[in-house]
Enzyme design. Structure first.
Site, PDB file in Angstrom:
ATOM      1  CE1 TYR A  75      14.492  31.074   7.362  1.00 50.14           C
ATOM      2  CE2 TYR A  75      14.229  28.901   6.729  1.00 50.14           C
ATOM      3  CZ  TYR A  75      14.356  30.050   6.475  1.00 50.14           C
ATOM      4  OH  TYR A  75      13.640  30.164   5.050  1.00 50.14           O
ATOM      5  CE  LYS A 104      -0.450   0.103   5.020  1.00 47.74           C
ATOM      6  NZ  LYS A 104      -1.287  -0.020   6.165  1.00 47.74           N
TER       7      LYS A 104
END
Length: 344
Positions: A242, A33
């Site tokens: 950052y 899946k």
């Protein structure tokens, strides 16, 4: 190489299936899946079919159609979501086997595809999908008269071997399926490792095929190489990334590589993770951003052209632990931006 490179080792995948298959005396299927956990349902299913897999499992009918195209006629392809409204033609055209989850799905299937194979999914305690004991007791005579081809359930805590839920679900599943003629299945990867009493007639490994826990002996299937865009010198006291989250404590060389959380390398991974130049670890520094990761390559003798973040030294579960998640999420989050390749 301007984008990160994801390489899937199909021989390692096949080896993992064989190793899991050897742990039982019953048939072993495969869960493919979510595009085979993000690694490509076509090549993965084709490889496993060549190994002898005859039962495949997908989440939705659309996924089943892709697997059928890969494996051709013959193998059974079961759909966990069952028979949904709008699925009828897909199920019929691709010879897919819906795993019926409710009385309503059974009625839909009986009306729309009365002669088409189906399986039954039972809820043995997870409360996610499947017929509950009372619904199954009422429906069982009608369902068995139509000869379901599989009957299955799913374990909630199989990755915790000592969890009492495992034995509780085992008892419930035995009680719900006593006397059925159809092949039964309870175990995915974790259940296979719990022992023979969980194996029933066939097992259906998923994450263990792809190199993830709880199958600790799995061979790594995925490698990820990150191209270096730029290397810069950073002086003591300067910051990277950052939020000024990393400060240089020595004169450093910082490589910026082309990948980030848009590529499934989650922002939460942060410190404690390395990239590798050959066998030499190079720590990730600063915050992971959408498209870029910064790496301390000061200890390398020369600037690298690429760095590897997934390999035999560092697995999807290592990245997952650093991010506070599980290996499944790391694998299935790797998006379309990677250049992909398959090796035998």
């Amino acid at each position: 190489m301007s984008t990160a490179r994801l390489t899937i080792n199909l021989q390692a995948l096949a080896s993992n299936w064989r190793a899991l298959d050897a742990k039982t005396g019953v048939e072993t299927g495969a869960v493919v899946k979510a595009d085979a956990y993000g690694l490509g349902a076509g090549p993965v299913s084709d490889t496993l079919a060549e190994e002898g897999v005859r039962k495949f499992f997908v989440a939705a009918a659309e996924e089943g159609a892709a697997v059928r195209q890969a494996v051709g006629s013959g193998p059974m392809i079961c759909v966990f979501s069952g028979h949904m409204e709008g699925d009828t033609q897909l199920l019929l055209a691709n010879d897919l086997t819906p795993l019926i989850n409710s009385p309503e799905q059974f009625q839909l299937h009986q009306h729309a595809l009365p002669n088409h194979p189906f399986g039954i999914q039972l809820d043995s305690g997870m409360n996610r999908l499947g017929l509950e004991p009372a619904d199954w007791a009422e429906l069982r005579p009608k369902a068995e008269a139509m000869s379901p081809v599989v009957i299955m359930s799913h374990l909630a805590c199989a990755d915790e071997p000592d969890h009492p839920m495992n034995q509780q679900q085992l008892r419930t599943f035995r009680e719900m399926t006593e006397g059925v003629a159809a092949p039964r299945s309870l175990a995915a990867t974790g259940g296979m490792l719990l022992g023979p009493e969980f194996h029933f007639d066939f097992c259906r490994p998923g994450i263990g095929l792809y190199g993830g826990l709880p199958f600790a002996d799995a061979k790594p299937v995925v490698t990820v190489d990150l191209p270096v865009i730029q290397v810069r010198k950073v002086a003591v006291g300067e910051t990277v990334g950052y939020g000024n989250s990393w400060v240089a404590r020595r004169p450093s060389r910082i490589a910026t590589v082309a990948a980030g959380y848009a590529d499934g390398l989650h922002r939460a991974i942060g410190g404690g993770i390395d990239t590798f130049a050959g066998n030499q670890p190079c720590p990730v520094v600063g915050r992971i951003s959408m498209d870029l990761i910064t790496v301390d390559v000061t200890d390398l003798p020369k600037d690298p052209e690429r760095l590897r973040i997934l390999n035999g030294h560092q697995t999807v579960d290592d990245l997952a632990e650093a991010a506070g998640t599980i290996g499944y999420e790391i694998l299935t989050s790797m998006g379309n931006r990677y250049s992909r390749g398959y090796v035998e």
